[in-house]
Design an enzyme around this catalytic site. Structure first.
Site, PDB file in Angstrom:
ATOM      1  NE  ARG A   1     -81.127  -7.869  18.756  1.00 54.66           N
ATOM      2  CZ  ARG A   1     -81.676  -6.939  17.972  1.00 54.66           C
ATOM      3  NH1 ARG A   1     -81.232  -5.688  18.026  1.00 54.66           N
ATOM      4  NH2 ARG A   1     -82.643  -7.226  17.119  1.00 54.66           N
TER       5      ARG A   1
ATOM      6  CG  ASP B   1     -87.036  -5.425  13.938  1.00 57.32           C
ATOM      7  OD1 ASP B   1     -87.598  -4.308  13.875  1.00 57.32           O
ATOM      8  OD2 ASP B   1     -85.809  -5.558  14.127  1.00 57.32           O
TER       9      ASP B   1
END
Length: 536
Positions: free
Chosen positions: A169, A450
């Site tokens: 990613r 996150d």
């Protein structure tokens, strides 16, 4: 500013950092030359794409609500399909995600999962040394040479026989890389991440029967997907690869993008294999996009679950859209982490079971976990639903009534509580402190947090202040109330963490940044942008 030379070709990328020999093996002359070609062709379009986001947001701020695009109705109505899905991506029933730190890469690839998404984005803090080290770790993982010995214990980690499939990613379009300049401007971080992973690994991956696979985050419009398609096609042509060798999964984690899923699939149809429900960022985007709409203010984030109508509609529409086009519909993140307390752990596993059952029964082809200890529970849910199948591409949801814009934008019931607000403050401060200290993936109060969860926390309070919302105990949320709570919760954190740990950290700086983000007149788009200034 130094210039790098590649044979007879002068690379005009300007590097603002000295390189160690290990770093120079990643930022090699040939790698930089490839990156420069990408930057030269594609970087100038990024500011235009970002400016278009702002124009659309301005219209929404003025009262217009997001909707399906009339000008692309034919794309939604026609019966086209995406190109193909490679063999090693046909079964993605459980994926694990995490940052590109060396030990984590080994543990994730060895976990009881089908795919590891190695993350340069939401669970990663992009300090320069860590970015380059992350690319070195992924190169070593692809080559099968990665290992790690824990300095304190001497414990040794290495790859098992049959590791998970690797997907990288990259950073979002909005994040720059301040150590590499082109024509006086920092280059897009996403181009650097793509170029380095692709350049160093595509041949080895293809020789192993895999390929260069990517997760693309934060897209807001199909034109951004078309930009990525151009990047992928250029890279394939540059290295003599067949069209569609590069494969991508796109996260649908912004509210504008949910109205353009067909168009995103169509724009990337040679390269795309699926869409993913990036649910935490999606909740943040719902707040951010509808920030000026007082009738659509979310309650405490703890009660904004996938059962809520606007989120369940998003999940079902994603499944129906993807499967109609032959693409995978990936479920969202289980942010829980296992507990050493048996009773608490049983509660966590039950939460995972419920959450993943909802996704599997909605027709998702797979799901995400943040911790290897939860992979077995998620796997069992999908095993039971899939049976002999590798995926659920056959689940077409023909019986569903069409999902309207009103359902996707539906207000969400639930309380705003003082404890919820205080919890938001403590989570956001702890996450921001970790992020500006170089750690983007942090266990806090039993969840693997996150950037997305910190974004929800600070954006919620910003919106509550903006619209003078009342908490369930009658207190009105104001800047003064927030600042009072922030001061009090900093004392709570110091007690929870211990004076010594608190003093060693960057909690005061994090509190200042949290206050700026939460009390600013305009909602800052991403906390990682001002946060990036704190990173080396």
């Amino acid at each position: 500013m130094d210039r790098t030379h590649t044979g007879g070709h002068e690379v005009k990328l300007s590097l603002q950092a000295a390189l160690t020999p290990e770093q120079a093996s990643i930022l090699s002359k040939d790698a930089l030359q490839f990156l420069e070609k990408l930057v030269q062709r594609f970087a100038s379009r990024v500011p235009e794409l970002l400016a278009t986001r702002e124009q659309r947001q301005a219209a929404i701020d003025e009262g217009q609500l997001p909707d399906f695009l009339p000008e692309t109705a034919s794309i939604r109505q026609e019966g086209w399909k995406i190109q193909s899905i490679p063999k090693d991506l046909q079964d993605r029933r459980v994926e694990i995600t995490g940052p590109v730190e060396r030990k984590m890469v080994i543990n994730a690839l060895n976990a009881d999962v089908k795919v590891f998404m190695a993350d340069f984005e939401d669970s990663f803090s992009p300090a320069w040394d860590e970015v380059i080290e992350g690319h070195r770790n992924l190169r070593d993982a692809v080559n099968g040479t990665i290992s790690y010995t824990q300095p304190e214990t001497g414990k040794h980690y290495e790859l098992a026989e049959d590791p998970a499939v690797l997907i990288c990613r990259v950073r979002g379009l909005h994040l720059p890389e301040k150590h590499l300049f082109w024509q006086g401007e920092p280059i897009p971080g996403c181009l650097m991440d793509f170029a380095l992973y692709f350049f160093h690994n595509h041949r080895q991956l293809l020789e192993k029967g895999s390929g260069p696979y990517f997760y693309i985050p934060k897209l807001q419009a199909y034109q951004e997907a078309a930009w990525w398609s151009d990047v992928f096609s250029f890279a394939e042509d540059e290295f003599g690869l067949a069209r569609g060798t590069i494969k991508a999964t796109v996260l649908i984690e912004t509210l504008p993008a949910v109205f353009e899923m067909d168009e995103i699939l169509y724009s990337l149809k040679e390269h795309i294999v699926g869409l993913n429900c990036g649910r935490w960022d999606y909740i943040f985007s719902y707040i951010k996009t509808l920030r000026n709409h007082p009738d659509r203010i979310l309650p405490d984030r703890q009660v904004v679950t996938m059962e809520k109508p606007f989120l369940n509609a998003y999940s079902r529409l994603l499944v129906k859209t993807c499967h109609r086009r032959g693409a995978f519909a990936m479920g969202g993140m289980a942010a829980f982490i296992p507990s050493k307390e048996p009773e608490q752990n049983a509660w966590v596993l039950n939460k995972i079971q419920t959450d993943k059952s909802l996704e599997a029964n909605n027709g998702h082809d797979g799901t995400w976990v943040a911790h290897p200890g939860l992979a077995g529970t998620a796997m069992a849910v999908f095993d039971a639903v899939l049976g002999e199948r590798s995926n659920q591409l056959d689940v077409m949801r023909h019986e569903d009534a069409p999902i309207s814009a009103a359902e996707l934008l539906a207000p969400c019931e639930g309380e705003r509580t003082e404890e919820g607000m205080r919890h938001n403050i403590r989570v956001a401060v702890q996450y921001i402190e970790a992020w500006i200290s170089g750690n983007g993936c942090v266990p806090i109060y039993g969840l693997m947090e996150d950037a997305a969860t910190a974004e929800i926390s600070r954006a919620s309070i910003w919106q509550w202040i903006r619209h003078g919302q009342s908490l369930s105990n009658g207190k009105v949320v104001t800047k003064a109330l927030f600042e009072q709570m922030l001061s009090e919760e900093m004392q709570v954190l110091e007690q929870e963490l211990g004076e010594a740990h608190f003093a060693k950290g960057r909690y005061d700086e994090a509190a200042v940044l949290m206050a700026q983000l939460t009390t600013s007149d305009e909602l800052v788009n991403f906390l990682t942008l001002p946060g990036y200034e704190y990173l080396p």
